[in-house]
Design a protein around this motif. Structure first.
Motif, PDB file in Angstrom:
ATOM      1  N   TYR A   7      29.029  40.630  17.611  1.00 36.57           N
ATOM      2  CA  TYR A   7      29.340  41.207  16.342  1.00 36.57           C
ATOM      3  C   TYR A   7      29.780  41.667  15.512  1.00 36.57           C
ATOM      4  O   TYR A   7      30.233  41.978  14.212  1.00 36.57           O
ATOM      5  CB  TYR A   7      30.835  39.953  16.052  1.00 36.57           C
ATOM      6  N   LYS A  10      29.915  44.929  14.637  1.00 38.74           N
ATOM      7  CA  LYS A  10      30.959  45.186  13.670  1.00 38.74           C
ATOM      8  C   LYS A  10      32.321  44.821  13.519  1.00 38.74           C
ATOM      9  O   LYS A  10      32.835  45.490  12.328  1.00 38.74           O
ATOM     10  CB  LYS A  10      31.278  46.512  15.102  1.00 38.74           C
ATOM     11  N   SER A  47      32.383  45.446  19.643  1.00 35.99           N
ATOM     12  CA  SER A  47      32.716  46.136  18.421  1.00 35.99           C
ATOM     13  C   SER A  47      33.540  47.538  19.699  1.00 35.99           C
ATOM     14  O   SER A  47      34.350  48.767  18.830  1.00 35.99           O
ATOM     15  CB  SER A  47      30.766  47.268  18.933  1.00 35.99           C
ATOM     16  N   HIS A  48      33.414  48.022  21.047  1.00 39.87           N
ATOM     17  CA  HIS A  48      33.811  49.208  21.956  1.00 39.87           C
ATOM     18  C   HIS A  48      35.012  49.055  22.691  1.00 39.87           C
ATOM     19  O   HIS A  48      35.378  49.351  24.000  1.00 39.87           O
ATOM     20  CB  HIS A  48      33.023  50.226  22.177  1.00 39.87           C
ATOM     21  N   GLN A  92      32.638  57.241  15.953  1.00 39.69           N
ATOM     22  CA  GLN A  92      32.993  56.326  15.339  1.00 39.69           C
ATOM     23  C   GLN A  92      34.508  55.254  15.315  1.00 39.69           C
ATOM     24  O   GLN A  92      34.570  54.668  14.628  1.00 39.69           O
ATOM     25  CB  GLN A  92      32.441  55.350  14.801  1.00 39.69           C
ATOM     26  N   VAL A 122      36.140  52.458  17.012  1.00 40.92           N
ATOM     27  CA  VAL A 122      35.600  51.181  15.882  1.00 40.92           C
ATOM     28  C   VAL A 122      36.096  50.706  15.220  1.00 40.92           C
ATOM     29  O   VAL A 122      36.719  49.806  14.760  1.00 40.92           O
ATOM     30  CB  VAL A 122      34.470  51.231  16.074  1.00 40.92           C
ATOM     31  N   ARG A 133      38.847  47.205  14.330  1.00 40.76           N
ATOM     32  CA  ARG A 133      38.298  46.381  13.135  1.00 40.76           C
ATOM     33  C   ARG A 133      38.902  46.247  11.753  1.00 40.76           C
ATOM     34  O   ARG A 133      39.584  44.874  11.344  1.00 40.76           O
ATOM     35  CB  ARG A 133      37.076  47.056  12.759  1.00 40.76           C
TER      36      ARG A 133
END
Length: 397
Positions: A207, A209, A240-241, A288, A291, A295
């Protein structure tokens, strides 16, 4: 047939999270308006660039076996990620790609543990840690990290739990199910005990990210080269992705341990799915932006729903710093609504309020339930409204 099953599987407990999620999906398939707050996966689709990379690899015919430990180009992408994000330097022979982080952990315990070896596991824990240790012949040794200490194990607790049979300690930061994050200072103190007592560290950072409120993730392997040498970092692209179903995770650590894991994988999975490996290469090497967008979406949900959960009668909850879970202590709510246990309370929420939550007993924390906010804000808020209504209707002073 008598005694057809091996003894090692007879004590296994099925995954609570997968069982509850499956039950909720079955009820929905029957037309029942169930809201599931049990999911341990992002509700976003895998980013477009990653999907395109997977499709492109298939169209180019890149659909054959790969080395058991992963494509060299994916290993390099992981190495670059660890250097870029964590300031950690690894070689190709210090990285192994597996079929998700769960498979990496399973393989790790299989190659590390002899019969009777002990592994220290802080409570609350992810449901699979004890089961994976047991099936490898090891013995889980539990350390209760209470709500009063923000669900984080102290160096004193770690020291007191270590015996001559201790092989390793598991550190999960950010944590499933608590969402708590160990600070650099806290990890440095725990690492000092591990070095002093000569035990291994299994650092589950899946976890990484998903952190909030300006908090920074710090890997315990970053403490020093001495600590890095005894740490196996486990991570992957699932959370994350938003690639949970692609099943790509990795382990990074001592070359001899990684070789043993790779050799074992060569006799079990052969290799992680080739197409998924090419997708993971793009996940780490490509943009990114998605991502960070995910978040931010999770953080926005947390800001919205935390005070709502906190306001439910009989709920006591600590604000998480990462992941996408809330872990309220609902003992008072269960008692006041006439249930003998939190497990019974959770079952009633599903049967009567049509809300699926995960009982904390599966995480070694039977006073709690786990609520995932990895679903749309509208559904989360409706689920919270149902829980609130359920509790207030049954409350007995």
């Amino acid at each position: 047939m008598k005694n057809v099953l091996a003894e090692r599987v007879k004590t296994l407990t099925p995954s609570t999270t997968l069982a509850i999620t499956a039950k909720a999906k079955a009820l929905k398939a029957e037309g029942i308006d169930v809201i599931g707050l049990g999911a341990g996966e992002p509700d976003f689709n895998t980013p477009r660039n990653i999907l395109d990379a997977a499709i492109d690899s298939m169209e180019k015919g890149l659909t054959k076996y790969t080395p058991a430990g992963g494509l060299p180009v994916l290993k390099q992408a992981i190495i670059d990620k660890l250097q870029r994000d964590n300031n950690l330097t690894y070689a190709q022979n210090e990285v192994m790609v597996g079929v998700g982080a769960k498979h990496v952990l399973y393989t790790l315990f299989q190659v590390l543990l002899n019969e009777g070896d002990e592994v220290i596991i802080p409570i609350p824990y992810w449901v699979s840690y004890p089961e994976q240790v047991k099936i490898a012949g090891g013995v889980p040794v539990y350390v209760e990290a209470t709500a009063a200490q923000n669900y984080k194990m102290t160096p004193e607790q770690l020291r007191n739990a270590i015996t001559p049979k201790t092989k390793a300690v598991i550190i999960n930061s950010p944590s499933n199910p608590t969402g708590m994050i160990y600070s650099k200072e806290e990890l440095t103190a725990l690492a000092a005990v591990a070095v002093e007592k000569d035990i291994l560290i299994v650092s589950d950072e899946i976890y990484e990210k998903l952190v909030y409120g300006g908090v920074k993730h710090f890997s315990i392997a970053e403490v020093s080269e001495e600590v890095k040498a005894r740490t196996i970092v486990v991570n992957g692209v699932a959370k994350s992705h938003s690639m949970t179903g692609w099943r790509i995770g990795y382990g990074a650590g001592d070359a001899a341990i990684i070789k043993a894991m790779t050799d074992l994988a060569s006799h079990s999975t052969s290799n992680a799915t080739t197409t998924a490996q090419y997708a993971a290469i793009e996940a780490y090497n490509g943009p990114q932006d998605a991502v960070e967008e995910m978040r931010q979406a999770f953080e926005a949900r947390l800001e919205k729903v935390f005070p709502q959960v906190e306001a439910i009668p009989g709920f006591s909850v600590i604000r998480p710093q990462g992941a996408f879970y809330l872990l309220p202590d609902v003992t008072e709510a269960a008692q006041k609504t006439g249930f003998a246990s939190v497990d019974e309370f959770a079952s009633a929420l599903l049967a009567e309020a049509n809300v699926a939550v995960i009982p904390g007993s599966g995480f070694g924390a039977p006073r709690t339930i786990r609520l995932s906010y990895a679903t749309s804000l509208d559904l989360i808020e409706e689920a919270i409204r149902r829980i609130d209504t359920f509790v207030k209707a049954k409350w007995q002073d």
